[in-house]
Scaffold this active site. Structure first.
Site, PDB file in Angstrom:
ATOM      1  N   LYS A   1      53.758  19.802   2.701  1.00 32.43           N
ATOM      2  CA  LYS A   1      53.198  18.893   1.700  1.00 32.43           C
ATOM      3  C   LYS A   1      53.561  19.337   0.284  1.00 32.43           C
ATOM      4  CE  LYS A   1      48.925  19.254   3.161  1.00 32.43           C
ATOM      5  NZ  LYS A   1      49.129  20.145   4.319  1.00 32.43           N
TER       6      LYS A   1
ATOM      7  N   ARG B   1      55.670  33.575   6.789  1.00 32.92           N
ATOM      8  CA  ARG B   1      55.740  33.557   5.325  1.00 32.92           C
ATOM      9  C   ARG B   1      55.331  34.905   4.733  1.00 32.92           C
ATOM     10  NH1 ARG B   1      53.135  27.747   3.596  1.00 32.92           N
ATOM     11  NH2 ARG B   1      51.198  28.872   4.027  1.00 32.92           N
TER      12      ARG B   1
ATOM     13  N   ARG C   1      49.803  36.646   3.388  1.00 31.07           N
ATOM     14  CA  ARG C   1      48.475  36.166   3.034  1.00 31.07           C
ATOM     15  C   ARG C   1      47.582  36.176   4.262  1.00 31.07           C
ATOM     16  NH1 ARG C   1      49.452  30.535   0.102  1.00 31.07           N
ATOM     17  NH2 ARG C   1      47.920  29.991   1.682  1.00 31.07           N
TER      18      ARG C   1
ATOM     19  N   ARG D   1      42.911  27.380  11.513  1.00 28.75           N
ATOM     20  CA  ARG D   1      43.090  26.323  10.510  1.00 28.75           C
ATOM     21  C   ARG D   1      43.559  25.026  11.171  1.00 28.75           C
ATOM     22  NH1 ARG D   1      46.798  28.390   5.757  1.00 28.75           N
ATOM     23  NH2 ARG D   1      46.069  26.469   4.779  1.00 28.75           N
TER      24      ARG D   1
ATOM     25  N   ARG E   1      39.836  16.125   2.937  1.00 26.11           N
ATOM     26  CA  ARG E   1      40.068  16.742   4.246  1.00 26.11           C
ATOM     27  C   ARG E   1      39.104  16.221   5.303  1.00 26.11           C
ATOM     28  NH1 ARG E   1      41.408  23.175   3.250  1.00 26.11           N
ATOM     29  NH2 ARG E   1      43.345  22.870   2.093  1.00 26.11           N
TER      30      ARG E   1
END
Length: 213
Positions: free
Chosen positions: A13, A123, A157, A168, A88
């Site tokens: 996104k 990541r 992270r 998530r 959300r």
């Protein structure tokens, strides 16, 4: 254009938001980025959000809506904006309507869970200069755990760790995915299937929104 970018965490996104922002000259309003900035700055909002985000759970509506309302009142949002990360839940979508914020289009990026987990768990970011990498798709050119720009040790992270990513995604499917039917019922939903090549996804996004290349 007042647009909502919709899709699971890690669907791309942010990348597509930048493309649309540049093409239409409207800002991308990312609640996630605003919350992370608040955490880094050590604000009261940041302290509230930090422990929640680290587990992959949703930040309470009253916290998110408070910062979002102020942001959308800014001068650069007068001609439109791109919402990334909000709403959300259906109650949040109803809150947008209650605030008098009319949405023109909802663009949903469709990406399988397996692809999301691979993308996000790989990541890495530099805590010093902010440079970002991926262990598979964009690894550092020098040492595997060292930033090419400043030499600092790269970090993962907490919300990119595989177990948190899975949580998530579970939250997304349970709490957020019902928004697709909600906005489809209003005739606002457009869907784009994410492609292996970012450029191809971008082409499909432009087509869906009627943006000339």
């Amino acid at each position: 254009m007042k647009l909502i970018l919709f899709g699971p965490p890690g669907a791309g996104k942010g990348t597509q938001g930048e493309l649309i922002s540049a093409a239409l000259n409207i800002p991308t309003v990312s609640t996630g980025a605003m919350l992370r900035a608040a955490i880094k700055e050590g604000t009261e909002l940041g302290k509230q959000a930090e422990s929640i985000m680290a587990t992959g759970a949703l930040v309470p509506d009253e916290v998110v809506v408070g910062i979002l309302k102020d942001r959308l009142a800014a001068e650069d949002c007068k001609n439109g904006f791109i919402l990334d990360g909000f709403p959300r839940t259906i109650p949040q979508a109803e809150t947008l309507e209650a605030l008098g914020i009319q949405i023109d289009c909802v663009l949903s990026l469709e990406v399988p869970d397996e692809t999301i987990i691979e993308r996000m768990s790989g990541r890495r970011s530099c805590p010093q200069c902010g440079a970002t990498y991926h262990v598979v798709y964009n690894p550092p050119k020098k040492l595997t755990s060292q930033c090419d720009v400043c030499g600092a040790v790269l970090k993962q992270r907490d919300d990119d760790k595989p177990e948190v990513v899975k949580n998530r995604l579970n939250v997304y499917h349970k709490e957020t995915e019902p928004l697709k039917a909600y906005y489809e019922g209003k005739g606002l939903l457009k869907s784009v299937v994410g492609q292996p090549q970012v450029e191809e996804t971008s082409r499909l996004v432009r087509e869906a929104l009627g943006i000339e290349a």
